[in-house]
Design a protein around this motif. Structure first.
Motif, short mmCIF file in Angstrom:
data_model
loop_
_atom_site.label_atom_id
_atom_site.label_comp_id
_atom_site.label_asym_id
_atom_site.label_seq_id
_atom_site.Cartn_x
_atom_site.Cartn_y
_atom_site.Cartn_z
N THR A 114 15.68 19.02 -22.84
CA THR A 114 16.53 17.88 -23.19
C THR A 114 17.23 17.29 -21.98
N GLU A 115 17.43 18.09 -20.95
CA GLU A 115 18.08 17.60 -19.73
C GLU A 115 17.19 16.63 -18.95
N ASP A 116 15.92 16.58 -19.30
CA ASP A 116 14.99 15.65 -18.64
C ASP A 116 15.03 14.26 -19.26
N THR B 233 0.86 -1.17 0.00
CA THR B 233 0.00 0.00 0.00
C THR B 233 0.90 1.23 0.00
N LEU B 234 0.80 2.01 -1.03
CA LEU B 234 1.74 3.12 -1.20
C LEU B 234 1.67 4.12 -0.05
N ASP B 235 0.51 4.27 0.55
CA ASP B 235 0.35 5.24 1.64
C ASP B 235 1.29 4.96 2.81
N GLU B 236 1.80 3.76 2.90
CA GLU B 236 2.61 3.37 4.06
C GLU B 236 4.09 3.69 3.88
N TYR B 237 4.47 4.21 2.73
CA TYR B 237 5.87 4.43 2.42
C TYR B 237 6.11 5.84 1.88
N VAL B 238 7.38 6.17 1.75
CA VAL B 238 7.78 7.28 0.89
C VAL B 238 7.86 6.71 -0.52
N ILE B 239 7.31 7.43 -1.46
CA ILE B 239 7.35 7.00 -2.86
C ILE B 239 8.26 7.97 -3.60
N GLY B 240 9.18 7.41 -4.36
CA GLY B 240 10.13 8.27 -5.06
C GLY B 240 10.12 8.04 -6.56
N TRP B 241 10.34 9.13 -7.27
CA TRP B 241 10.62 9.08 -8.70
C TRP B 241 12.10 9.41 -8.89
N PHE B 242 12.76 8.59 -9.66
CA PHE B 242 14.18 8.76 -9.92
C PHE B 242 14.41 8.68 -11.43
N ARG B 243 15.49 9.24 -11.88
CA ARG B 243 15.81 9.14 -13.29
C ARG B 243 17.30 8.94 -13.47
N GLN B 244 17.64 8.33 -14.58
CA GLN B 244 19.03 8.13 -14.90
C GLN B 244 19.25 8.40 -16.38
N ALA B 245 20.09 9.36 -16.65
CA ALA B 245 20.45 9.70 -18.03
C ALA B 245 21.71 8.91 -18.40
N PRO B 246 21.91 8.69 -19.67
CA PRO B 246 23.10 7.94 -20.09
C PRO B 246 24.38 8.59 -19.57
N GLY B 247 25.20 7.78 -18.92
CA GLY B 247 26.48 8.27 -18.42
C GLY B 247 26.40 9.09 -17.16
N LYS B 248 25.21 9.16 -16.57
CA LYS B 248 25.05 9.97 -15.35
C LYS B 248 24.56 9.11 -14.20
N TYR C 101 13.94 0.41 -1.08
CA TYR C 101 13.81 -1.04 -1.08
C TYR C 101 14.26 -1.56 -2.46
N ASP C 102 14.53 -2.80 -2.53
CA ASP C 102 15.09 -3.37 -3.76
C ASP C 102 13.98 -3.79 -4.70
N TYR C 103 13.18 -2.80 -5.10
CA TYR C 103 12.08 -3.06 -6.01
C TYR C 103 12.21 -2.25 -7.29
N TRP C 104 13.43 -1.97 -7.69
CA TRP C 104 13.63 -1.22 -8.92
C TRP C 104 13.09 -2.02 -10.10
N GLY C 105 12.27 -1.36 -10.90
CA GLY C 105 11.71 -2.02 -12.06
C GLY C 105 12.48 -1.69 -13.32
N GLN C 106 11.82 -1.85 -14.45
CA GLN C 106 12.45 -1.59 -15.74
C GLN C 106 12.50 -0.11 -16.07
N GLY C 107 11.66 0.65 -15.43
CA GLY C 107 11.62 2.07 -15.72
C GLY C 107 10.88 2.37 -17.01
N THR C 108 10.73 3.64 -17.29
CA THR C 108 10.09 4.07 -18.52
C THR C 108 10.95 5.17 -19.14
N GLN C 109 11.20 5.04 -20.43
CA GLN C 109 12.11 5.95 -21.11
C GLN C 109 11.40 7.25 -21.47
N VAL C 110 12.04 8.35 -21.13
CA VAL C 110 11.57 9.67 -21.54
C VAL C 110 12.66 10.29 -22.40
#
Length: 130
Positions: A88-90, A28-43, A117-126
């Protein structure tokens, strides 16, 4: 079984908008901190936004503050990242994850190696490109 599935990415021109979704199951998402993260190539991975619904606390990285908005739908157990005025930086792969509920939203976003937590998924490309 915990699963976090990101969706909504795509190719958009500079100045455009996208809305990402993070659908959760097994928690249940309400019970945690929910984060959005991003990773650009080489960063390094960057914390974009973190939210703690239980206290109504939201953090945004300086690079996205004023352009991105995080929200949630408890009935759907889904968190959204509305992104506007994209540049483009996004560009990057965007991930969502849950983080320890005792963390502040700023600390959670700044130190996911400690709080995520170790629940990293595949992510979505922007991709922001003209």
């Amino acid at each position: 079984q915990v699963q976090l599935v990101e969706s909504g990415g795509g190719l958009v021109q500079p100045g455009g908008s996208l809305r990402l979704s993070c659908a959760a199951s097994g928690i249940t998402l309400d019970e945690y901190v929910i984060g959005w993260f991003r990773q650009a190539p080489g960063k390094e991975r960057e914390g974009v936004s973190c939210i703690k619904f239980s206290v109504g606390s939201i953090y945004y990285a300086d690079s996205v503050n004023g352009r991105f908005t995080t929200s949630g739908d408890s009935a759907k157990n889904t968190v959204y990242l509305q992104m506007t005025n994209l540049n483009t930086e996004d560009t990057g792969v965007y991930y969502c994850n849950i983080l320890a509920p005792q963390a502040t939203v700023q600390r959670a976003c700044s130190a996911p190696e400690i709080y995520a937590y170790d629940y990293w998924g595949q992510g979505t490309q922007v991709t922001v490109s003209s």
